[in-house]
Every structure is written in C-alpha cells, then in structure tokens.
Scaffold this motif. Structure first.
Motif, PDB file in Angstrom:
ATOM      1  N   LYS A 138      36.557  33.662 -29.150  1.00  0.00           N
ATOM      2  CA  LYS A 138      36.948  35.063 -29.203  1.00  0.00           C
ATOM      3  C   LYS A 138      38.323  35.262 -29.836  1.00  0.00           C
ATOM      4  CE  LYS A 138      37.205  39.084 -26.268  1.00  0.00           C
ATOM      5  NZ  LYS A 138      37.022  39.623 -24.947  1.00  0.00           N
ATOM      6  N   ASN A 139      39.280  34.415 -29.471  1.00  0.00           N
ATOM      7  CA  ASN A 139      40.641  34.568 -29.950  1.00  0.00           C
ATOM      8  C   ASN A 139      41.327  33.204 -29.921  1.00  0.00           C
ATOM      9  OD1 ASN A 139      43.012  35.763 -30.822  1.00  0.00           O
ATOM     10  ND2 ASN A 139      43.637  36.378 -28.783  1.00  0.00           N
ATOM     11  N   VAL A 140      42.209  32.957 -30.875  1.00  0.00           N
ATOM     12  CA  VAL A 140      42.922  31.687 -30.940  1.00  0.00           C
ATOM     13  C   VAL A 140      44.393  31.961 -31.191  1.00  0.00           C
ATOM     14  CG1 VAL A 140      43.143  29.496 -32.148  1.00  0.00           C
ATOM     15  CG2 VAL A 140      40.905  30.537 -31.895  1.00  0.00           C
ATOM     16  N   ASP A 141      45.218  31.223 -30.505  1.00  0.00           N
ATOM     17  CA  ASP A 141      46.664  31.312 -30.650  1.00  0.00           C
ATOM     18  C   ASP A 141      47.181  29.878 -30.649  1.00  0.00           C
ATOM     19  OD1 ASP A 141      49.500  31.599 -29.890  1.00  0.00           O
ATOM     20  OD2 ASP A 141      48.984  33.685 -29.525  1.00  0.00           O
ATOM     21  N   GLU A 142      48.434  29.667 -30.967  1.00  0.00           N
ATOM     22  CA  GLU A 142      48.985  28.309 -30.923  1.00  0.00           C
ATOM     23  C   GLU A 142      48.974  27.752 -29.509  1.00  0.00           C
ATOM     24  OE1 GLU A 142      52.811  27.896 -32.698  1.00  0.00           O
ATOM     25  OE2 GLU A 142      52.172  28.782 -34.584  1.00  0.00           O
ATOM     26  N   GLN A 143      49.017  28.625 -28.498  1.00  0.00           N
ATOM     27  CA  GLN A 143      49.129  28.171 -27.118  1.00  0.00           C
ATOM     28  C   GLN A 143      47.824  28.203 -26.345  1.00  0.00           C
ATOM     29  OE1 GLN A 143      52.330  30.026 -25.050  1.00  0.00           O
ATOM     30  NE2 GLN A 143      53.734  29.796 -26.747  1.00  0.00           N
ATOM     31  N   PHE A 144      46.818  28.923 -26.802  1.00  0.00           N
ATOM     32  CA  PHE A 144      45.576  29.031 -26.037  1.00  0.00           C
ATOM     33  C   PHE A 144      44.402  29.428 -26.921  1.00  0.00           C
ATOM     34  CE2 PHE A 144      47.461  33.241 -25.951  1.00  0.00           C
ATOM     35  CZ  PHE A 144      46.390  34.040 -26.285  1.00  0.00           C
ATOM     36  N   ILE A 145      43.185  29.232 -26.375  1.00  0.00           N
ATOM     37  CA  ILE A 145      41.983  29.790 -26.974  1.00  0.00           C
ATOM     38  C   ILE A 145      41.287  30.624 -25.906  1.00  0.00           C
ATOM     39  CG2 ILE A 145      41.672  27.892 -28.600  1.00  0.00           C
ATOM     40  CD1 ILE A 145      39.357  26.929 -26.869  1.00  0.00           C
ATOM     41  N   GLN A 146      40.621  31.677 -26.346  1.00  0.00           N
ATOM     42  CA  GLN A 146      39.845  32.514 -25.438  1.00  0.00           C
ATOM     43  C   GLN A 146      38.382  32.414 -25.835  1.00  0.00           C
ATOM     44  OE1 GLN A 146      41.854  36.293 -26.017  1.00  0.00           O
ATOM     45  NE2 GLN A 146      42.514  36.237 -23.885  1.00  0.00           N
ATOM     46  N   LEU A 147      37.535  32.201 -24.838  1.00  0.00           N
ATOM     47  CA  LEU A 147      36.098  32.098 -25.052  1.00  0.00           C
ATOM     48  C   LEU A 147      35.375  33.200 -24.306  1.00  0.00           C
ATOM     49  CD1 LEU A 147      35.573  28.283 -24.438  1.00  0.00           C
ATOM     50  CD2 LEU A 147      35.737  29.436 -26.627  1.00  0.00           C
ATOM     51  N   ASP A 148      34.348  33.747 -24.928  1.00  0.00           N
ATOM     52  CA  ASP A 148      33.437  34.656 -24.256  1.00  0.00           C
ATOM     53  C   ASP A 148      32.320  33.785 -23.712  1.00  0.00           C
ATOM     54  OD1 ASP A 148      31.580  36.484 -23.427  1.00  0.00           O
ATOM     55  OD2 ASP A 148      31.344  37.470 -25.351  1.00  0.00           O
ATOM     56  N   THR A 149      32.303  33.583 -22.393  1.00  0.00           N
ATOM     57  CA  THR A 149      31.320  32.695 -21.762  1.00  0.00           C
ATOM     58  C   THR A 149      30.219  33.488 -21.065  1.00  0.00           C
ATOM     59  OG1 THR A 149      32.684  32.547 -19.783  1.00  0.00           O
ATOM     60  CG2 THR A 149      33.000  30.843 -21.449  1.00  0.00           C
ATOM     61  N   SER A 150      29.988  34.718 -21.519  1.00  0.00           N
ATOM     62  CA  SER A 150      29.002  35.598 -20.898  1.00  0.00           C
ATOM     63  C   SER A 150      27.613  34.985 -20.903  1.00  0.00           C
ATOM     64  CB  SER A 150      28.949  36.939 -21.628  1.00  0.00           C
ATOM     65  OG  SER A 150      30.185  37.574 -21.559  1.00  0.00           O
ATOM     66  N   GLU A 151      26.906  35.215 -19.821  1.00  0.00           N
ATOM     67  CA  GLU A 151      25.509  34.817 -19.723  1.00  0.00           C
ATOM     68  C   GLU A 151      24.695  36.093 -19.558  1.00  0.00           C
ATOM     69  OE1 GLU A 151      24.340  31.418 -17.979  1.00  0.00           O
ATOM     70  OE2 GLU A 151      26.152  30.329 -18.526  1.00  0.00           O
ATOM     71  N   LYS A 152      23.424  35.969 -19.302  1.00  0.00           N
ATOM     72  CA  LYS A 152      22.526  37.119 -19.300  1.00  0.00           C
ATOM     73  C   LYS A 152      22.989  38.256 -18.386  1.00  0.00           C
ATOM     74  CE  LYS A 152      17.653  38.247 -19.252  1.00  0.00           C
ATOM     75  NZ  LYS A 152      16.293  37.750 -19.148  1.00  0.00           N
ATOM     76  N   TYR A 153      23.397  37.959 -17.169  1.00  0.00           N
ATOM     77  CA  TYR A 153      23.743  39.024 -16.232  1.00  0.00           C
ATOM     78  C   TYR A 153      25.201  39.045 -15.820  1.00  0.00           C
ATOM     79  CZ  TYR A 153      18.722  39.534 -15.911  1.00  0.00           C
ATOM     80  OH  TYR A 153      17.401  39.726 -16.212  1.00  0.00           O
TER      81      TYR A 153
END
Length: 84
Positions: free
Chosen positions: A43-58
């Motif tokens: 979802k988003n990347v920075d030098e210090q972190f990454i963000q993931l969308d880990t959504s599942e069906k519900y």
C-alpha cells in the motif's frame, strides 16, 4: 479523469516492487521469539516502514512493518496479474 500513480520501490537485491503488488514479508520484531510472516497488497513504502493491505473477505486490515524488522520480501503477483 483521475489516474492512480503507482509508487516504485527498488529493493537491495535488485527486485522492483510497485504499490498494488501482492507480497510475502518475513519479519521479526524485538518482542517476537520467532520470525513472523505476512501476506498482503503493498500500500505504501517509506524508508522506515512498509504498509500492507492484508484485508480478507470479511475483514479490512492494514499492517505496518518497520524497515529494521524486515528479513525478506517476495513478490507473489502484480496488480494486473491474475491469481491462479
């Protein structure tokens, strides 16, 4: 017309990832006894972190993993690739 701009990330191993790619991440925080694994859409990347969308069906979830906790990142599929 609105167009989404995909952020490009160059990893140290030479791989290139884009926001929207589905990736597997291996990480370990100082509190963890063993390595953790997480799969999600970048979802988003920075030098210090990454963000993931880990959504599942519900359930909709977002996970932030700090750069110093990262062990490995592997691309599973791109945004425009179909899952088999």
């Amino acid at each position: 017309m609105i167009q989404e701009v995909r952020q490009e990330v160059l990893l140290q191993n030479g791989d290139i990832l884009h926001t929207g790619d589905i990736i597997n991440v291996k990480y370990k925080t100082m509190e963890d006894i063993k390595e953790q694994f997480c799969k999600g859409r970048l979802k988003n990347v920075d030098e210090q972190f990454i963000q993931l969308d880990t959504s599942e069906k519900y359930s909709a979830t977002e996970k932030t993993i700090y750069a110093w906790d990262l062990i490995d990142i592997k691309k599973v599929s791109g945004e425009n690739e179909k899952d088999n």
